[in-house]
Write a protein that holds these residues in place. Sequence first.
Motif, PDB file in Angstrom:
ATOM      1  N   ASN A 117     116.335  -2.875  24.149  1.00 35.13           N
ATOM      2  CA  ASN A 117     116.097  -3.435  25.488  1.00 35.13           C
ATOM      3  C   ASN A 117     114.701  -3.648  25.601  1.00 35.13           C
ATOM      4  OD1 ASN A 117     118.807  -3.427  26.048  1.00 35.13           O
ATOM      5  ND2 ASN A 117     118.507  -1.824  27.645  1.00 35.13           N
ATOM      6  N   TYR A 118     114.191  -4.865  26.094  1.00 29.33           N
ATOM      7  CA  TYR A 118     112.864  -5.106  26.268  1.00 29.33           C
ATOM      8  C   TYR A 118     112.457  -6.040  27.516  1.00 29.33           C
ATOM      9  CZ  TYR A 118     114.121  -9.885  24.672  1.00 29.33           C
ATOM     10  OH  TYR A 118     114.993 -10.988  24.558  1.00 29.33           O
ATOM     11  N   SER A 119     111.467  -5.767  28.081  1.00 36.78           N
ATOM     12  CA  SER A 119     110.569  -6.454  29.131  1.00 36.78           C
ATOM     13  C   SER A 119     109.189  -6.692  28.494  1.00 36.78           C
ATOM     14  CB  SER A 119     110.621  -5.821  30.369  1.00 36.78           C
ATOM     15  OG  SER A 119     112.055  -5.594  30.890  1.00 36.78           O
ATOM     16  N   TYR A 131     105.574  -9.362  28.726  1.00 34.87           N
ATOM     17  CA  TYR A 131     104.795 -10.268  29.384  1.00 34.87           C
ATOM     18  C   TYR A 131     103.700 -10.806  28.664  1.00 34.87           C
ATOM     19  CZ  TYR A 131     107.414  -7.882  32.716  1.00 34.87           C
ATOM     20  OH  TYR A 131     108.626  -7.242  33.737  1.00 34.87           O
ATOM     21  N   GLY A 164     107.136 -13.174  32.413  1.00 35.52           N
ATOM     22  CA  GLY A 164     107.812 -12.541  31.605  1.00 35.52           C
ATOM     23  C   GLY A 164     109.359 -12.634  31.003  1.00 35.52           C
ATOM     24  N   LYS A 165     109.630 -12.032  30.197  1.00 34.73           N
ATOM     25  CA  LYS A 165     111.200 -12.310  29.532  1.00 34.73           C
ATOM     26  C   LYS A 165     111.668 -10.969  29.380  1.00 34.73           C
ATOM     27  CE  LYS A 165     111.876 -16.387  27.414  1.00 34.73           C
ATOM     28  NZ  LYS A 165     112.111 -17.060  25.941  1.00 34.73           N
ATOM     29  N   SER A 166     113.222 -10.642  29.497  1.00 33.02           N
ATOM     30  CA  SER A 166     113.750  -9.257  29.272  1.00 33.02           C
ATOM     31  C   SER A 166     114.878  -9.786  28.754  1.00 33.02           C
ATOM     32  CB  SER A 166     113.965  -8.668  30.844  1.00 33.02           C
ATOM     33  OG  SER A 166     112.996  -8.292  31.300  1.00 33.02           O
ATOM     34  N   SER A 224     118.052  -8.012  25.765  1.00 31.38           N
ATOM     35  CA  SER A 224     118.210  -6.943  24.502  1.00 31.38           C
ATOM     36  C   SER A 224     119.016  -7.411  23.316  1.00 31.38           C
ATOM     37  CB  SER A 224     119.463  -5.873  25.304  1.00 31.38           C
ATOM     38  OG  SER A 224     120.582  -6.350  25.647  1.00 31.38           O
ATOM     39  N   GLY A 276     104.120  -4.673  27.822  1.00 28.94           N
ATOM     40  CA  GLY A 276     105.635  -4.881  28.393  1.00 28.94           C
ATOM     41  C   GLY A 276     106.136  -3.355  28.224  1.00 28.94           C
ATOM     42  N   SER A 277     107.572  -3.260  27.795  1.00 25.91           N
ATOM     43  CA  SER A 277     107.938  -1.975  27.800  1.00 25.91           C
ATOM     44  C   SER A 277     109.462  -2.193  26.785  1.00 25.91           C
ATOM     45  CB  SER A 277     108.531  -1.216  28.933  1.00 25.91           C
ATOM     46  OG  SER A 277     109.668  -2.115  29.716  1.00 25.91           O
ATOM     47  N   ALA A 278     109.863  -1.372  26.302  1.00 27.93           N
ATOM     48  CA  ALA A 278     111.106  -1.176  25.334  1.00 27.93           C
ATOM     49  C   ALA A 278     111.926   0.010  25.353  1.00 27.93           C
ATOM     50  CB  ALA A 278     110.752  -1.592  23.916  1.00 27.93           C
TER      51      ALA A 278
END
Length: 188
Positions: free
Chosen positions: A109-111, A113, A148-150, A152, A182-184
Motif C-alpha cells: 500500500n502506498y501514499s 507525493y 499525492g496518489k494512494s 495498492s 510518502g509512506s508505504a
Amino acid sequence: MRKIKILSIVLSAITFALSFNLCAGATTIEDFYKSTGDGNVAVLQETSDITETLVGSPDSTSLCELSKPTTFYNLSKKYYKASMQCIGTSWLYTNYYFKPNSNKKINVNYSLYSTKGSATNVIIGIFDLSNNSKLISKRTISNIYGSGKSGSFSFTGLNKSHKYAVAFCVSSGGWSVKNAYGSAKIYH
C-alpha cells in the motif's frame, strides 16, 4: 592570509567528512534533522519495535550508497511500515528483507507525493536477494502531483524460499528530476 585559506580548507574537509558520518550513523529522523537541518536527503524509517533509518542523497550522484538489507522481517507477524522523507533517483531499500506469503505474494500500500507541485513518477521495485539481487518486477506510479496518489498492488509469483527487498526511486528522465516523499505499508 595563508592561515585563513588553510583553515577554510580544513573546515571544508571536516564538513565533508561529517556528511558521510551523518549518512552512516543517523539513528532517527529527529536526530538526523537536528544534525543537518536541511532535510535534503533520502530517509526510510521502519516503524516497529526497532527503529532504523537509512540515509542517502536524493539525486543520482549519491553521497551515501544505500545497501540492500541483510536482516529478515517476518510479515506473517506484523506488517512493515515505511516513512520516506525524500525519494530520489537512487534506489531507497526497506531496512529488512521479506519472504512472500503462501500465495507467493508481497503486498504494497502506498501514499506518495511530489516535492515540486508538478508531476513525478515513482518506481516501486522488488529485488530477489536470493538470485544475485536481481530486480525482478517493478511498478511505476505515474503523474504524482503535490496532492499525492494512494493505492495498492501485489508482487506475485514469488519464490516462497527466496528473500526479497522492496525499494523506491523516482524516474530520472528529463532535465528536471523531482523528488517524492510518502509512506508505504508492506504486508502479506
